[in-house]
Design a protein around this motif. Sequence first.
Motif, PDB file in Angstrom:
ATOM      1  N   GLU A   1      94.630  23.660  38.513  1.00 34.17           N
ATOM      2  CA  GLU A   1      94.096  22.579  39.354  1.00 34.17           C
ATOM      3  C   GLU A   1      92.738  22.188  38.795  1.00 34.17           C
ATOM      4  OE1 GLU A   1      93.916  23.964  43.352  1.00 34.17           O
ATOM      5  OE2 GLU A   1      96.077  24.347  43.497  1.00 34.17           O
ATOM      6  N   GLY A   2      92.707  21.193  37.905  1.00 30.72           N
ATOM      7  CA  GLY A   2      91.461  20.810  37.260  1.00 30.72           C
ATOM      8  C   GLY A   2      90.968  21.936  36.362  1.00 30.72           C
ATOM      9  N   GLU A   3      89.725  22.387  36.600  1.00 26.61           N
ATOM     10  CA  GLU A   3      89.175  23.476  35.800  1.00 26.61           C
ATOM     11  C   GLU A   3      89.678  24.845  36.249  1.00 26.61           C
ATOM     12  OE1 GLU A   3      84.910  22.962  36.184  1.00 26.61           O
ATOM     13  OE2 GLU A   3      84.840  21.852  34.286  1.00 26.61           O
ATOM     14  N   TRP A   4      90.293  24.906  37.423  1.00 31.06           N
ATOM     15  CA  TRP A   4      90.686  26.179  38.003  1.00 31.06           C
ATOM     16  C   TRP A   4      92.126  26.553  37.655  1.00 31.06           C
ATOM     17  CZ3 TRP A   4      87.682  29.669  40.593  1.00 31.06           C
ATOM     18  CH2 TRP A   4      86.407  29.243  40.983  1.00 31.06           C
ATOM     19  N   VAL A   5      92.337  27.837  37.439  1.00 26.97           N
ATOM     20  CA  VAL A   5      93.682  28.402  37.345  1.00 26.97           C
ATOM     21  C   VAL A   5      93.763  29.481  38.414  1.00 26.97           C
ATOM     22  CG1 VAL A   5      95.391  29.558  35.924  1.00 26.97           C
ATOM     23  CG2 VAL A   5      93.792  27.958  34.865  1.00 26.97           C
ATOM     24  N   ARG A   6      94.748  29.375  39.315  1.00 28.06           N
ATOM     25  CA  ARG A   6      94.839  30.262  40.465  1.00 28.06           C
ATOM     26  C   ARG A   6      96.168  31.014  40.486  1.00 28.06           C
ATOM     27  NH1 ARG A   6      90.956  28.002  43.917  1.00 28.06           N
ATOM     28  NH2 ARG A   6      90.416  25.847  43.423  1.00 28.06           N
ATOM     29  N   SER A   7      96.166  32.123  41.200  1.00 32.93           N
ATOM     30  CA  SER A   7      97.430  32.790  41.482  1.00 32.93           C
ATOM     31  C   SER A   7      98.223  31.891  42.429  1.00 32.93           C
ATOM     32  CB  SER A   7      97.189  34.162  42.113  1.00 32.93           C
ATOM     33  OG  SER A   7      96.364  34.075  43.266  1.00 32.93           O
ATOM     34  N   PRO A   8      99.549  31.845  42.304  1.00 33.50           N
ATOM     35  CA  PRO A   8     100.344  30.933  43.136  1.00 33.50           C
ATOM     36  C   PRO A   8     100.311  31.287  44.614  1.00 33.50           C
ATOM     37  CG  PRO A   8     101.763  32.438  41.898  1.00 33.50           C
ATOM     38  CD  PRO A   8     100.375  32.623  41.375  1.00 33.50           C
ATOM     39  N   ARG A   9      99.905  32.487  44.924  1.00 35.40           N
ATOM     40  CA  ARG A   9      99.793  32.954  46.307  1.00 35.40           C
ATOM     41  C   ARG A   9      98.743  34.063  46.329  1.00 35.40           C
ATOM     42  NH1 ARG A   9     103.914  34.840  43.598  1.00 35.40           N
ATOM     43  NH2 ARG A   9     104.253  37.105  43.435  1.00 35.40           N
ATOM     44  N   LYS A  10      98.284  34.398  47.511  1.00 28.73           N
ATOM     45  CA  LYS A  10      97.355  35.515  47.622  1.00 28.73           C
ATOM     46  C   LYS A  10      98.085  36.820  47.324  1.00 28.73           C
ATOM     47  CE  LYS A  10      93.829  33.623  50.663  1.00 28.73           C
ATOM     48  NZ  LYS A  10      92.993  33.878  51.865  1.00 28.73           N
ATOM     49  N   LEU A  11      97.383  37.755  46.682  1.00 35.28           N
ATOM     50  CA  LEU A  11      97.981  39.005  46.251  1.00 35.28           C
ATOM     51  C   LEU A  11      97.303  40.184  46.939  1.00 35.28           C
ATOM     52  CD1 LEU A  11      98.019  38.236  42.408  1.00 35.28           C
ATOM     53  CD2 LEU A  11      99.916  37.932  44.024  1.00 35.28           C
ATOM     54  N   TRP A  12      98.099  41.165  47.351  1.00 33.13           N
ATOM     55  CA  TRP A  12      97.543  42.365  47.969  1.00 33.13           C
ATOM     56  C   TRP A  12      96.963  43.283  46.908  1.00 33.13           C
ATOM     57  CZ3 TRP A  12      96.091  43.790  52.627  1.00 33.13           C
ATOM     58  CH2 TRP A  12      96.619  43.131  53.745  1.00 33.13           C
ATOM     59  N   ALA A  13      95.705  43.613  47.061  1.00 39.42           N
ATOM     60  CA  ALA A  13      95.082  44.607  46.184  1.00 39.42           C
ATOM     61  C   ALA A  13      95.429  45.994  46.719  1.00 39.42           C
ATOM     62  CB  ALA A  13      93.571  44.410  46.140  1.00 39.42           C
ATOM     63  N   GLU A  14      95.995  46.836  45.867  1.00 39.01           N
ATOM     64  CA  GLU A  14      96.454  48.154  46.295  1.00 39.01           C
ATOM     65  C   GLU A  14      95.567  49.287  45.782  1.00 39.01           C
ATOM     66  OE1 GLU A  14     100.593  48.764  45.530  1.00 39.01           O
ATOM     67  OE2 GLU A  14     101.119  46.708  46.092  1.00 39.01           O
ATOM     68  N   ARG A  15      94.542  48.954  45.036  1.00 36.25           N
ATOM     69  CA  ARG A  15      93.653  49.984  44.501  1.00 36.25           C
ATOM     70  C   ARG A  15      92.215  49.714  44.918  1.00 36.25           C
ATOM     71  NH1 ARG A  15      95.471  50.770  38.166  1.00 36.25           N
ATOM     72  NH2 ARG A  15      97.409  51.899  38.542  1.00 36.25           N
TER      73      ARG A  15
END
Length: 342
Positions: A284-298
């Motif tokens: 999205e413009g200058e940004w590259v994002r994960s397609p959805r929020k991700l659970w951090a497990e560590r």
Amino acid sequence: MLQTAQASINYATVFVYHRFGDQRYPTTSVSLKDFRKELKYLKEKGYKVIKLSTLYRIISSGEKIPPKTVVITIDDGYRTTYRAFKILKEFNFPFTVFLYMEAVGRYPDFLTIEQIREMEKSGLAEFENHLYSHPSLAKLRAKLTKEEYLKVLRREAELSEKRFKKIFGRKPEFLAFPYGEYDKISVKFFKERGYKLLLTQDRGSYDGKRVLVPRFAVVGSQSGFKRFVRELRIEPLPVKEHRPEIGLTCENPVEVAFRLKDPQNYKNCWIYLSKKGWVKGVSEGEWVRSPRKLWAERLRSRAGIRCTDRETGRKAEFFFLFIEGNLKGAKAPEVVKRGFHQ
């Protein structure tokens, strides 16, 4: 595009090793056969292997990092470092060792002072700081208040620097974070204490523009000759900002996002999060994002991005570490509940 192509070769690949030929600890060791093969490849392919202090002199003087620059670092100062020294000496390759200051010269599995003196006398080895008790800064940051945490940092700095000066007669210039763990507070603390470069265990090549220096780990499953050669070809990916930021966060799940410099020069970007692996990034413009929020497990989570340089066709990467204080199903420390992100 010429400037981009030129920038893609002006970087250093910094490797970090721990143990050598030590079958007792396969997850942190590299075989002597692979190590020798890697050094032979560097020699035959014309790579310029330099000390970390030499790299710092280059970037601090405003010069460009020469193409095919490599820095070999070794963390902890285990006794098997002496085996590596003998092989490095055959190739006349300099290297930098970060010493676990409480252990060296005292504990059986670590370098003796005599070995350190011999290595130093060779002119190939330089020694720097890996703190005193090898603490996990991620665990400490998650459970301590900021004031308590700073007290631990001061103690680690004072004790390690005191012993370092006793051995070497000087103050250390560079620091490698134990376990590669850091946050905003520790970075600011050690910068203000005079450290010139702070080394992590985040993947990626180094363009000389930050105090945090990424390193490719050559240990256990992350070792192997083919992987070593691939990592020499990975370019640094210029990132303006990223989410989450480094340090302690209360956000979980997290949006992993990167704002690229010159995003038009890159394609096929993928996003990484510890335990989750790779997902295709959304641009999205200058940004590259994960397609959805991700659970951090560590608690100690690493996020990264890998893109393809349109001109060179090579991979470019950027990684960072954040401390997740709100693990799924776990009670977050009070400092996280207040929304601090340090």
